[in-house]
Design a protein around this motif. Structure first.
Motif, short mmCIF file in Angstrom:
data_model
loop_
_atom_site.label_atom_id
_atom_site.label_comp_id
_atom_site.label_asym_id
_atom_site.label_seq_id
_atom_site.Cartn_x
_atom_site.Cartn_y
_atom_site.Cartn_z
N HIS A 80 0.85 -1.19 0.00
CA HIS A 80 0.00 0.00 0.00
C HIS A 80 0.89 1.24 0.00
O HIS A 80 2.12 1.14 0.15
CB HIS A 80 -0.98 0.00 1.18
N GLY A 81 0.28 2.40 -0.16
CA GLY A 81 1.03 3.65 -0.30
C GLY A 81 1.98 3.94 0.84
O GLY A 81 3.02 4.56 0.64
N ALA A 82 1.65 3.49 2.04
CA ALA A 82 2.53 3.71 3.19
C ALA A 82 3.60 2.62 3.29
O ALA A 82 4.39 2.63 4.22
CB ALA A 82 1.72 3.76 4.48
N HIS A 119 -1.27 -4.39 1.66
CA HIS A 119 -2.72 -4.36 1.86
C HIS A 119 -3.34 -5.71 1.56
O HIS A 119 -4.49 -5.97 1.91
CB HIS A 119 -3.39 -3.24 1.04
N SER A 151 -3.08 0.21 6.80
CA SER A 151 -3.15 1.56 6.26
C SER A 151 -4.41 1.76 5.43
O SER A 151 -4.89 0.83 4.77
CB SER A 151 -1.91 1.80 5.40
N SER A 153 -4.24 3.66 3.00
CA SER A 153 -3.63 4.09 1.75
C SER A 153 -4.09 3.21 0.60
O SER A 153 -4.41 2.04 0.77
CB SER A 153 -2.10 3.98 1.84
N GLU A 165 1.02 6.92 -4.87
CA GLU A 165 -0.06 6.12 -4.30
C GLU A 165 -1.30 6.25 -5.18
O GLU A 165 -1.63 7.34 -5.65
CB GLU A 165 -0.38 6.64 -2.89
N SER A 168 -7.31 7.18 -3.28
CA SER A 168 -8.43 6.50 -2.61
C SER A 168 -9.73 7.09 -3.13
O SER A 168 -9.79 8.28 -3.46
CB SER A 168 -8.35 6.69 -1.11
#
Length: 169
Positions: A80-82, A119, A151, A153, A165, A168
């Motif tokens: 995920h983005g984080a 994720h 997250s 994200s 990212e 969302s």
């Protein structure tokens, strides 16, 4: 009339591949002693619904491919983005990648999973290995998927030599 063509040079190839973003994953496995191995990649995709297959591409000169081929099992951790720290840690061939990020063993397969940076994960058995130039295409049959809480994200992408990212909804 046909013109003789030569394959593009490595710089042109890299520029082409960098020009379109792909989702970032970390592929993990472990050896017979339980030592974890892994690498980051954007070369992965779904192959088949029945049976459920996906593919990843691994460098022939990396340390993970021989272990993965011998063990016959691997996990794909979709970041995920984080999860950029995991992408950066596993993008290099330096030792200590697993000390840079938290990881756990899957209760089902013992495979290393990255629950804080991914994720979702897929746990796969090797279905087929196909050498392709300086990489090997690994087709895996998916035996377990894990959506992970964590997250909020969106998925982590890599393109144009930078991370981003997915927005969302």
């Amino acid at each position: 009339m046909t013109t003789a063509l030569s394959p593009v040079d490595p710089d042109s190839y890299r520029a082409l591949m960098a020009s379109h973003p792909g989702g970032v994953a970390v592929v993990t496995t472990h050896d017979g002693l339980g030592t974890p191995y892994g690498f980051a990649c954007t070369a992965w995709c779904g192959v088949s619904l029945d049976p459920p297959l996906l593919l990843v591409c691994a460098s022939n000169t990396g340390s993970t491919l021989p272990v993965l081929a011998e063990r016959g099992w691997f996990a794909v951790n979709l970041l995920h983005g984080a999860g950029r720290r995991a992408a950066e840690a596993f993008a290099h061939r330096e030792a200590g990648r697993f000390s840079a990020v938290p990881w756990v063993r899957s209760p089902a397969t013992g495979l290393p999973l990255l629950p804080e940076d991914a994720h979702a994960t897929a746990e796969c058995r090797v279905h087929r290995l196909d050498p392709a130039g300086d990489h090997t295409v690994i087709i895996g049959e998916i035996f377990r998927t894990n959506p992970l809480a964590g997250s909020d994200s969106g998925p982590l992408l890599y393109g144009n030599r930078r991370y981003a990212e997915w927005p969302s909804p």
